[in-house]
Write a protein that holds these residues in place. Structure first.
Motif, PDB file in Angstrom:
ATOM      1  N   TYR A   1     -14.500 -28.974 -22.730  1.00 30.88           N
ATOM      2  CA  TYR A   1     -14.095 -27.685 -22.160  1.00 30.88           C
ATOM      3  C   TYR A   1     -14.541 -27.731 -20.700  1.00 30.88           C
ATOM      4  CZ  TYR A   1     -15.037 -22.876 -20.674  1.00 30.88           C
ATOM      5  OH  TYR A   1     -15.107 -21.708 -19.958  1.00 30.88           O
ATOM      6  N   VAL A   2     -13.717 -27.227 -19.800  1.00 32.43           N
ATOM      7  CA  VAL A   2     -14.100 -27.174 -18.381  1.00 32.43           C
ATOM      8  C   VAL A   2     -13.979 -25.734 -17.905  1.00 32.43           C
ATOM      9  CG1 VAL A   2     -13.672 -28.096 -16.075  1.00 32.43           C
ATOM     10  CG2 VAL A   2     -13.109 -29.478 -18.081  1.00 32.43           C
ATOM     11  N   GLY A   3     -15.074 -25.202 -17.390  1.00 34.72           N
ATOM     12  CA  GLY A   3     -15.081 -23.808 -16.959  1.00 34.72           C
ATOM     13  C   GLY A   3     -15.367 -23.646 -15.476  1.00 34.72           C
ATOM     14  N   ASN A   4     -15.266 -22.409 -15.038  1.00 35.59           N
ATOM     15  CA  ASN A   4     -15.460 -22.003 -13.634  1.00 35.59           C
ATOM     16  C   ASN A   4     -14.407 -22.588 -12.691  1.00 35.59           C
ATOM     17  OD1 ASN A   4     -16.782 -20.350 -11.774  1.00 35.59           O
ATOM     18  ND2 ASN A   4     -17.970 -22.052 -10.978  1.00 35.59           N
ATOM     19  N   LEU A   5     -13.211 -22.792 -13.217  1.00 43.66           N
ATOM     20  CA  LEU A   5     -12.121 -23.265 -12.355  1.00 43.66           C
ATOM     21  C   LEU A   5     -11.526 -22.095 -11.589  1.00 43.66           C
ATOM     22  CD1 LEU A   5     -10.144 -25.538 -14.859  1.00 43.66           C
ATOM     23  CD2 LEU A   5     -11.702 -26.286 -13.049  1.00 43.66           C
ATOM     24  N   SER A   6     -10.997 -22.420 -10.427  1.00 38.30           N
ATOM     25  CA  SER A   6     -10.221 -21.427  -9.695  1.00 38.30           C
ATOM     26  C   SER A   6      -8.899 -21.222 -10.441  1.00 38.30           C
ATOM     27  CB  SER A   6      -9.927 -21.955  -8.288  1.00 38.30           C
ATOM     28  OG  SER A   6      -8.793 -21.318  -7.754  1.00 38.30           O
TER      29      SER A   6
ATOM     30  N   GLY B   1     -10.275 -11.669  -8.642  1.00 36.57           N
ATOM     31  CA  GLY B   1     -10.883 -10.477  -8.018  1.00 36.57           C
ATOM     32  C   GLY B   1     -12.047  -9.942  -8.829  1.00 36.57           C
ATOM     33  N   TRP B   2     -12.052  -8.645  -9.105  1.00 34.05           N
ATOM     34  CA  TRP B   2     -13.117  -8.023  -9.906  1.00 34.05           C
ATOM     35  C   TRP B   2     -12.951  -8.363 -11.378  1.00 34.05           C
ATOM     36  CZ3 TRP B   2     -17.087  -6.415  -7.378  1.00 34.05           C
ATOM     37  CH2 TRP B   2     -16.953  -5.804  -6.137  1.00 34.05           C
ATOM     38  N   GLY B   3     -14.074  -8.389 -12.110  1.00 35.74           N
ATOM     39  CA  GLY B   3     -14.015  -8.529 -13.562  1.00 35.74           C
ATOM     40  C   GLY B   3     -13.289  -7.312 -14.124  1.00 35.74           C
ATOM     41  N   HIS B   4     -12.641  -7.476 -15.251  1.00 32.40           N
ATOM     42  CA  HIS B   4     -11.816  -6.412 -15.822  1.00 32.40           C
ATOM     43  C   HIS B   4     -12.625  -5.133 -16.085  1.00 32.40           C
ATOM     44  CE1 HIS B   4      -8.521  -4.680 -18.016  1.00 32.40           C
ATOM     45  NE2 HIS B   4      -9.269  -4.532 -19.088  1.00 32.40           N
ATOM     46  N   MET B   5     -13.837  -5.279 -16.654  1.00 34.37           N
ATOM     47  CA  MET B   5     -14.652  -4.105 -16.991  1.00 34.37           C
ATOM     48  C   MET B   5     -15.053  -3.363 -15.719  1.00 34.37           C
ATOM     49  SD  MET B   5     -14.589  -4.433 -20.151  1.00 34.37           S
ATOM     50  CE  MET B   5     -15.753  -3.333 -20.910  1.00 34.37           C
ATOM     51  N   ARG B   6     -15.387  -4.162 -14.671  1.00 40.38           N
ATOM     52  CA  ARG B   6     -15.794  -3.585 -13.401  1.00 40.38           C
ATOM     53  C   ARG B   6     -14.629  -2.821 -12.778  1.00 40.38           C
ATOM     54  NH1 ARG B   6     -19.730  -4.588  -9.249  1.00 40.38           N
ATOM     55  NH2 ARG B   6     -19.195  -3.002  -7.737  1.00 40.38           N
ATOM     56  N   ALA B   7     -13.439  -3.414 -12.902  1.00 44.65           N
ATOM     57  CA  ALA B   7     -12.256  -2.782 -12.313  1.00 44.65           C
ATOM     58  C   ALA B   7     -11.997  -1.415 -12.941  1.00 44.65           C
ATOM     59  CB  ALA B   7     -11.049  -3.694 -12.495  1.00 44.65           C
TER      60      ALA B   7
ATOM     61  N   GLY C   1      -7.665 -12.646 -20.148  1.00 44.85           N
ATOM     62  CA  GLY C   1      -8.387 -13.756 -19.506  1.00 44.85           C
ATOM     63  C   GLY C   1      -9.646 -14.122 -20.280  1.00 44.85           C
ATOM     64  N   GLN C   2     -10.541 -14.870 -19.621  1.00 41.86           N
ATOM     65  CA  GLN C   2     -11.772 -15.291 -20.303  1.00 41.86           C
ATOM     66  C   GLN C   2     -12.744 -14.131 -20.474  1.00 41.86           C
ATOM     67  OE1 GLN C   2     -12.958 -19.385 -18.479  1.00 41.86           O
ATOM     68  NE2 GLN C   2     -13.450 -19.243 -20.647  1.00 41.86           N
ATOM     69  N   VAL C   3     -13.470 -14.161 -21.580  1.00 44.66           N
ATOM     70  CA  VAL C   3     -14.412 -13.086 -21.883  1.00 44.66           C
ATOM     71  C   VAL C   3     -15.410 -12.910 -20.741  1.00 44.66           C
ATOM     72  CG1 VAL C   3     -16.252 -12.376 -23.446  1.00 44.66           C
ATOM     73  CG2 VAL C   3     -14.170 -13.384 -24.361  1.00 44.66           C
ATOM     74  N   ARG C   4     -15.951 -14.039 -20.233  1.00 44.85           N
ATOM     75  CA  ARG C   4     -16.981 -13.902 -19.207  1.00 44.85           C
ATOM     76  C   ARG C   4     -16.458 -13.264 -17.915  1.00 44.85           C
ATOM     77  NH1 ARG C   4     -19.791 -19.135 -19.403  1.00 44.85           N
ATOM     78  NH2 ARG C   4     -19.608 -18.516 -21.568  1.00 44.85           N
ATOM     79  N   ASP C   5     -15.171 -13.365 -17.690  1.00 47.60           N
ATOM     80  CA  ASP C   5     -14.601 -12.729 -16.497  1.00 47.60           C
ATOM     81  C   ASP C   5     -14.562 -11.209 -16.630  1.00 47.60           C
ATOM     82  OD1 ASP C   5     -14.098 -14.466 -14.371  1.00 47.60           O
ATOM     83  OD2 ASP C   5     -12.378 -15.341 -15.394  1.00 47.60           O
ATOM     84  N   GLU C   6     -14.577 -10.729 -17.869  1.00 50.84           N
ATOM     85  CA  GLU C   6     -14.564  -9.283 -18.076  1.00 50.84           C
ATOM     86  C   GLU C   6     -15.894  -8.667 -17.646  1.00 50.84           C
ATOM     87  OE1 GLU C   6     -12.295  -8.308 -21.723  1.00 50.84           O
ATOM     88  OE2 GLU C   6     -11.133  -8.861 -19.963  1.00 50.84           O
ATOM     89  N   TYR C   7     -16.972  -9.470 -17.798  1.00 49.87           N
ATOM     90  CA  TYR C   7     -18.310  -8.945 -17.528  1.00 49.87           C
ATOM     91  C   TYR C   7     -18.804  -9.286 -16.133  1.00 49.87           C
ATOM     92  CZ  TYR C   7     -18.410  -7.976 -22.470  1.00 49.87           C
ATOM     93  OH  TYR C   7     -18.126  -7.474 -23.713  1.00 49.87           O
ATOM     94  N   ARG C   8     -18.016 -10.025 -15.396  1.00 49.18           N
ATOM     95  CA  ARG C   8     -18.458 -10.470 -14.068  1.00 49.18           C
ATOM     96  C   ARG C   8     -18.699  -9.264 -13.171  1.00 49.18           C
ATOM     97  NH1 ARG C   8     -14.866 -11.726 -10.626  1.00 49.18           N
ATOM     98  NH2 ARG C   8     -13.328 -12.515 -12.098  1.00 49.18           N
ATOM     99  N   GLN C   9     -19.859  -9.282 -12.492  1.00 49.39           N
ATOM    100  CA  GLN C   9     -20.244  -8.147 -11.638  1.00 49.39           C
ATOM    101  C   GLN C   9     -19.736  -8.291 -10.212  1.00 49.39           C
ATOM    102  OE1 GLN C   9     -22.068  -5.324 -12.603  1.00 49.39           O
ATOM    103  NE2 GLN C   9     -21.671  -6.132 -14.652  1.00 49.39           N
ATOM    104  N   GLU C  10     -19.543  -9.557  -9.808  1.00 54.64           N
ATOM    105  CA  GLU C  10     -19.181  -9.762  -8.399  1.00 54.64           C
ATOM    106  C   GLU C  10     -17.684 -10.019  -8.225  1.00 54.64           C
ATOM    107  OE1 GLU C  10     -19.895 -13.786 -10.023  1.00 54.64           O
ATOM    108  OE2 GLU C  10     -20.768 -11.820 -10.302  1.00 54.64           O
ATOM    109  N   TYR C  11     -17.205  -9.724  -7.021  1.00 54.37           N
ATOM    110  CA  TYR C  11     -15.805  -9.963  -6.685  1.00 54.37           C
ATOM    111  C   TYR C  11     -15.605 -11.458  -6.496  1.00 54.37           C
ATOM    112  CZ  TYR C  11     -11.313  -9.472  -4.340  1.00 54.37           C
ATOM    113  OH  TYR C  11      -9.988  -9.551  -4.011  1.00 54.37           O
ATOM    114  N   ASP C  12     -14.602 -12.022  -7.135  1.00 57.10           N
ATOM    115  CA  ASP C  12     -14.374 -13.463  -7.050  1.00 57.10           C
ATOM    116  C   ASP C  12     -12.871 -13.673  -6.876  1.00 57.10           C
ATOM    117  OD1 ASP C  12     -14.150 -16.192  -7.439  1.00 57.10           O
ATOM    118  OD2 ASP C  12     -15.645 -16.261  -9.046  1.00 57.10           O
ATOM    119  N   GLU C  13     -12.480 -13.827  -5.632  1.00 54.14           N
ATOM    120  CA  GLU C  13     -11.054 -13.873  -5.312  1.00 54.14           C
ATOM    121  C   GLU C  13     -10.312 -14.979  -6.058  1.00 54.14           C
ATOM    122  OE1 GLU C  13     -10.159 -13.508  -1.198  1.00 54.14           O
ATOM    123  OE2 GLU C  13      -8.085 -13.001  -1.745  1.00 54.14           O
ATOM    124  N   ALA C  14     -10.974 -16.173  -6.157  1.00 55.70           N
ATOM    125  CA  ALA C  14     -10.304 -17.322  -6.778  1.00 55.70           C
ATOM    126  C   ALA C  14     -10.191 -17.172  -8.291  1.00 55.70           C
ATOM    127  CB  ALA C  14     -11.046 -18.607  -6.430  1.00 55.70           C
TER     128      ALA C  14
END
Ligand code: GTA
Length: 166
Positions: free
Chosen positions: A53-58, A158-164, A142-155
């Protein structure tokens, strides 16, 4: 006789020697909750697997770029892009299948932790791809961890789904 001047002690040498470097060649403690077998089976599958598995890809990294970097560890059988369940567009992960277990281990040692599209990628041994696993499991597709992401990550969309939603 004159005493020789002592060489000043360079403490950074000590830090270099004793910094604990995380082991990148070991699988993580992740276990797929949809995996059908026991934890022991999961571990024994990992011990002979050819898949990573490869994660943290743009979201913008292409399959061609992935082939280019992952081929450094061995001949690739196939790459399966991780896709949003809803839009069917890349959502920041993939599975790489090699022909041999040795290539997968080489990948853990030498490709894991390298930069691709300005991001540090994380590889993890995986027991093997099954149809359906290419889709993100988050509520937004998208990925579960992206839902919980607190910071804006354009690649990564953008914002995690929960944050949005806040
Ligand atoms: N081999 O590290 C991995 C890995 N990851 C992270 C995902 N996959 C992995 N495979 C290996 N190693 O096929 C695989 C999955 C699936 C595909 C997409 O990638 O097996 P996903 O990332 O969308 O979903 O998977 P997954 O893996 O089910 O999510 P995760 O991160 O383990 O979350 C599990 C639970 O923890 C969920 O119930 C979630 O609500 C909760 N959670 C996760 N992150 C947080 C957080 N930051 N805060 C609070 N709760 C969280």
């Amino acid at each position: 006789m004159e005493a020789e001047a002592a060489t000043p002690f360079d403490s950074s040498l000590l830090e270099d020697r004793f910094t604990i470097v995380p082991r990148l060649d070991r699988p993580s403690t992740y276990k797929d909750h949809q995996y059908q077998g026991t934890s022991t089976q999961w571990s024994s599958d990992l011990a002979k697997t050819t898949t990573l598995y490869v994660g943290n890809l743009s979201f913008y990294t292409t399959e061609e770029q992935l082939y280019e970097i992952f081929t450094k560890a061995g001949e690739i059988k196939r790459i399966i892009m991780g896709l949003s369940r809803n839009t069917k567009t890349p959502c920041g992960f993939c599975f790489v299948e090699y022909y041999t277990h040795e290539s997968a281990l080489e990948c853990m040692k030498y490709v894991n932790g390298t930069k691709l599209d300005d991001r540090i990628i994380r590889t993890d041994l995986d027991p093997g791809f099954r149809e359906g696993r290419q889709f993100g499991r988050g509520r937004s597709g998208g990925q579960v961890r992206d839902e919980y992401r607190q910071e804006y990550d354009e690649a990564r969309g953008g914002w995690g789904h929960m944050r949005a939603k806040q």
